[in-house]
Design an enzyme around this catalytic site. Structure first.
Site, short mmCIF file in Angstrom:
data_model
loop_
_atom_site.label_atom_id
_atom_site.label_comp_id
_atom_site.label_asym_id
_atom_site.label_seq_id
_atom_site.Cartn_x
_atom_site.Cartn_y
_atom_site.Cartn_z
N GLY A 56 -9.94 -8.72 8.88
CA GLY A 56 -10.95 -9.81 8.91
C GLY A 56 -12.28 -9.40 9.21
N ASP A 100 -8.70 -16.79 9.33
CA ASP A 100 -9.80 -18.03 9.48
C ASP A 100 -10.41 -18.37 8.05
OD1 ASP A 100 -9.46 -18.25 12.15
OD2 ASP A 100 -11.31 -16.67 12.85
N VAL A 145 0.91 -1.65 -0.14
CA VAL A 145 0.21 -0.30 -0.17
C VAL A 145 0.92 1.16 -0.19
CG1 VAL A 145 -1.70 1.40 1.82
CG2 VAL A 145 -1.84 -1.13 0.82
N GLY A 150 -10.63 -20.60 14.55
CA GLY A 150 -11.42 -21.08 13.31
C GLY A 150 -12.52 -20.59 13.85
N LYS A 202 -4.59 -48.70 11.87
CA LYS A 202 -3.94 -47.74 12.21
C LYS A 202 -3.22 -47.87 13.34
CE LYS A 202 -6.63 -45.27 8.24
NZ LYS A 202 -6.28 -43.99 8.32
N HIS A 232 -1.88 -45.00 15.12
CA HIS A 232 -2.57 -43.83 15.12
C HIS A 232 -4.25 -43.33 14.31
CE1 HIS A 232 -0.85 -42.21 11.96
NE2 HIS A 232 -1.69 -41.55 11.47
N GLY A 237 -15.01 -8.61 10.98
CA GLY A 237 -14.99 -7.23 12.06
C GLY A 237 -14.44 -6.50 11.03
O1 F6P Z 1 -8.32 -13.89 14.02
C1 F6P Z 1 -8.78 -14.88 14.52
C2 F6P Z 1 -9.03 -15.29 15.20
O2 F6P Z 1 -7.78 -16.39 15.40
C3 F6P Z 1 -9.70 -16.70 15.75
O3 F6P Z 1 -9.53 -18.12 15.34
C4 F6P Z 1 -10.17 -16.81 16.61
O4 F6P Z 1 -11.15 -17.51 17.78
C5 F6P Z 1 -9.82 -15.91 17.41
O5 F6P Z 1 -9.17 -14.93 16.36
C6 F6P Z 1 -9.13 -15.38 19.15
O6 F6P Z 1 -8.90 -13.69 18.96
P1 F6P Z 1 -8.10 -13.29 20.37
O7 F6P Z 1 -6.30 -13.18 19.68
O8 F6P Z 1 -8.80 -11.98 20.03
O9 F6P Z 1 -8.38 -14.46 21.75
#
Ligand code: F6P
Length: 324
Positions: free
Chosen positions: A105, A130, A26, A173, A216, A218, A107
């Protein structure tokens, strides 16, 4: 003489490997287009507080290979409110910021959309391990996280095999099974748990016992953080159910968010960063960059926040078939 166009850049939400490569792209693309660049520290919190500094080409030297974000980040509660957004816009105007590039992300794209609706010229760049953002096949950071998980699972498989154990491994995730299902395939997991395809503990136990009976040495069970079944509870239950293997568990946690970005993430971040500035040059805003097919294009922030990124469940079925 006309004032130079000034673009701000910030990183927001959970950090992701490759964010620095995006910042670098950027800054340097903006400078190449005769723009001023203002770095905003601490994400939207910093935007409200006016934590601004001018950035030059040398400020982004030596960061391409670094994990985290040199601009620092936050999960800003204040910015979720209209009052916080208004304060931020006032600070942007005072600093003469004509546009803002937001790297983050889901949010963060919500925040970007809110600013856009209030008349700010905003471009989003998707970055989240994620990989749960609508409008891009893959977000910055997911590839590096998958490689980190793969490295860990390969190591855990060594010890699992040596002891005839079932190993439960929790990946990040919150609402998405992307990391779990993709690494499940890449690491040869026997069972994958994801929020998008609920499974019962009895079904998991049956699959593990079946793997034991098939000879298997494991069983690897990859559990996505948001699957609905807690890894700690599952480990106790599977152990009690006498499935052939003894059980151990590892929660990978935030190690998945750190580290030097892979070549893939550096390239993706560079492409997104360049494209974001090019959009501003062309007069486009209110959009997010994204990878579709082989090309980088744009999705309106409105579409980004009103749609859900869905993982292709074919991958889930593929993981099952390959676990035979
Ligand atoms: O970045 C996404 C994430 O890694 C999610 O998978 C996880 O639930 C969250 O962030 C954890 O966030 P924090 O670091 O605020 O606890």
């Amino acid at each position: 003489m006309a004032e130079k166009f000034t673009v701000g850049v910030l990183t927001s939400g959970g950090d992701a490997p490759g964010m620095n490569a995006a910042i670098r792209a950027v800054v340097r693309t903006a400078l190449a287009n005769n723009m001023n660049v203002i770095g905003v520290t601490h994400g939207y919190e910093g935007l409200i507080n006016g934590e601004f500094h001018e950035m030059g080409a040398r400020d982004v030297g030596g960061i391409l290979q670094r994990g985290g974000t040199i601009l620092l980040t936050s999960r800003s509660k204040r910015f979720m409110e209209s009052a916080g957004q208004r304060d931020a816009i006032r600070k942007m105007n005072e600093a003469g910021m004509d546009a803002l590039i937001v790297i983050g992300g889901e949010g963060s794209m919500n925040g970007a959309h809110a600013l856009s609706k209030k008349g700010v010229k905003v471009i989003g760049i998707p970055a989240s391990i994620d990989n749960d953002i609508y409008g891009t096949h893959i977000a910055i950071g997911a590839d590096t996280a998958m490689n980190t998980i793969m490295d860990a699972v390969d190591k855990l498989r060594d010890t699992a095999s040596s002891h005839s154990r079932a190993f439960l491994i929790e990946t990040m995730g919150r609402n998405s099974g992307y990391l779990a299902v993709m690494t499940g395939i890449a690491c040869g997991a026997e069972v994958v748990l994801i929020p998008e395809a609920p499974i019962t503990i009895d079904e998991i136990a049956a699959a593990v016992e079946d793997a034991y009976k098939r000879g298997k040495t494991h069983a690897i069970i990859v559990n996505a953080e948001g699957s609905g079944i807690r890894t700690t509870d599952l480990a106790v239950k599977i152990d009690e159910m006498d499935v052939g293997f003894t059980t151990r568990m590892t929660i990978l946690g935030h190690i998945q968010r750190g580290g030097s970005p892979t070549a893939y993430d550096r390239l993706l971040a560079s492409r997104f960063g360049v494209k974001a500035v090019e959009a501003l040059v062309e007069g486009t805003h209110g959009v997010m960059t994204g990878l579709r097919g082989k090309g980088v294009d744009f999705t309106s922030l409105e579409d980004v926040i009103t749609n859900k990124h869905r993982i292709n469940l074919e991958y889930y079925h593929m993981a099952k078939v390959l676990a035979r």
